[in-house]
Design a protein around this motif. Sequence first.
Motif, short mmCIF file in Angstrom:
data_model
loop_
_atom_site.label_atom_id
_atom_site.label_comp_id
_atom_site.label_asym_id
_atom_site.label_seq_id
_atom_site.Cartn_x
_atom_site.Cartn_y
_atom_site.Cartn_z
N LEU A 1 0.84 -1.20 0.00
CA LEU A 1 0.00 0.00 0.00
C LEU A 1 0.87 1.25 0.00
O LEU A 1 2.00 1.23 0.50
N PRO A 2 0.37 2.36 -0.52
CA PRO A 2 1.10 3.62 -0.39
C PRO A 2 1.33 3.94 1.09
O PRO A 2 0.49 3.63 1.94
N ALA A 3 2.46 4.55 1.40
CA ALA A 3 2.83 4.80 2.79
C ALA A 3 1.75 5.56 3.55
O ALA A 3 1.47 5.27 4.72
N GLU A 4 1.10 6.51 2.89
CA GLU A 4 0.10 7.33 3.57
C GLU A 4 -1.21 6.57 3.81
O GLU A 4 -2.07 7.04 4.57
N LYS A 5 -1.38 5.40 3.21
CA LYS A 5 -2.61 4.63 3.37
C LYS A 5 -2.41 3.36 4.21
O LYS A 5 -3.36 2.59 4.38
N ARG A 6 -1.20 3.14 4.72
CA ARG A 6 -0.97 1.94 5.52
C ARG A 6 -1.57 2.09 6.91
O ARG A 6 -1.22 3.02 7.65
N PRO A 7 -2.45 1.18 7.31
CA PRO A 7 -2.97 1.24 8.68
C PRO A 7 -1.91 0.78 9.68
O PRO A 7 -0.92 0.16 9.31
N GLU A 8 -2.13 1.09 10.94
CA GLU A 8 -1.27 0.57 11.99
C GLU A 8 -1.46 -0.94 12.09
O GLU A 8 -2.51 -1.48 11.73
N MET A 9 -0.44 -1.61 12.62
CA MET A 9 -0.50 -3.06 12.77
C MET A 9 -0.29 -3.42 14.24
O MET A 9 0.53 -2.82 14.93
N ALA A 10 -1.08 -4.39 14.71
CA ALA A 10 -0.92 -4.92 16.07
C ALA A 10 -0.81 -6.44 15.98
O ALA A 10 -1.14 -7.04 14.96
N ILE A 11 -0.33 -7.04 17.06
CA ILE A 11 0.00 -8.47 17.05
C ILE A 11 -0.77 -9.22 18.14
O ILE A 11 -0.76 -8.81 19.30
N LEU A 12 -1.40 -10.32 17.74
CA LEU A 12 -2.01 -11.27 18.67
C LEU A 12 -1.24 -12.58 18.52
O LEU A 12 -1.46 -13.34 17.57
N PRO A 13 -0.28 -12.87 19.41
CA PRO A 13 0.65 -14.00 19.21
C PRO A 13 0.04 -15.35 19.57
O PRO A 13 0.13 -15.80 20.71
N VAL A 14 -0.55 -16.01 18.59
CA VAL A 14 -1.16 -17.32 18.82
C VAL A 14 -0.57 -18.36 17.88
O VAL A 14 -1.24 -19.34 17.53
#
Length: 250
Positions: free
Chosen positions: A25-38
């Motif tokens: 994705l274009p840098a300005e359209k990248r959402p934040e990412m979070a991690i659920l470690p399963v």
Amino acid sequence: DGIDRVIAGGGDGTLNLMVNALMKLPAEKRPEMAILPVGTANDFATAAFIPEQPRQALIAAIDGFASRVDIGQVNERYFLNVASGGFGAVVTAETPPELKEILGGGAYALTGLLKLFDFQPIYGTMKIGEYCFEGSSFATAVCNGRQAGGGMVLAPDALVDDGLFDIVLYTLDNLPIPATLAPPSSILGWLFPFKKILRAPEVEFTPEEGPRQINLDGEPYSAETFRFTMHHGALSLVLPPDTPLLGEDR
């Protein structure tokens, strides 16, 4: 559009898939990412101090603060944690899924012991910053994170926001790089006790007998030449306030 944050639920391979999708994705359209470690090993999440309990991890993923982190690239593929070649890549690729279900991260250590006597060092040419040398190594890791392979600590001081790879070589060759004693917590540290570490934003490795297979966050990838580039601050990632993976200027 309209998505502020995505949560990746799984192990290191799942994180790799998510990172590759977001980096398209274009840098300005990248959402934040979070991690659920399963996942099975959850190496990146473990090193980042993300909670192991799913409920606590989910709360942190929803409410936590996102920091800008670096993303590595090799040829056309991206990775968040570690790209490993040589002995470590063989162990990761040949550890049976059934064994991982039973032993978790310990399955990699057991497979490593079984594969030790069949493995031959890989010879090739490597360019790291001002260094350019030919030689052989039992294992090579280009690290953004600190550990891989079910808890093997490869780069204990690596940061995900410094714009640099920690390049780790397990070799007995007389290279112009100071050697350090590998941490005993790593199976590679027991088997090949001396390692060499350099830091650089770009790396290139060409094996003599290509193509070769490496592992990107546990996912297999093959090429004749591996050109690594670091993308500084390319992604916003939710990390705990006490994570050791961020520098002092967080």
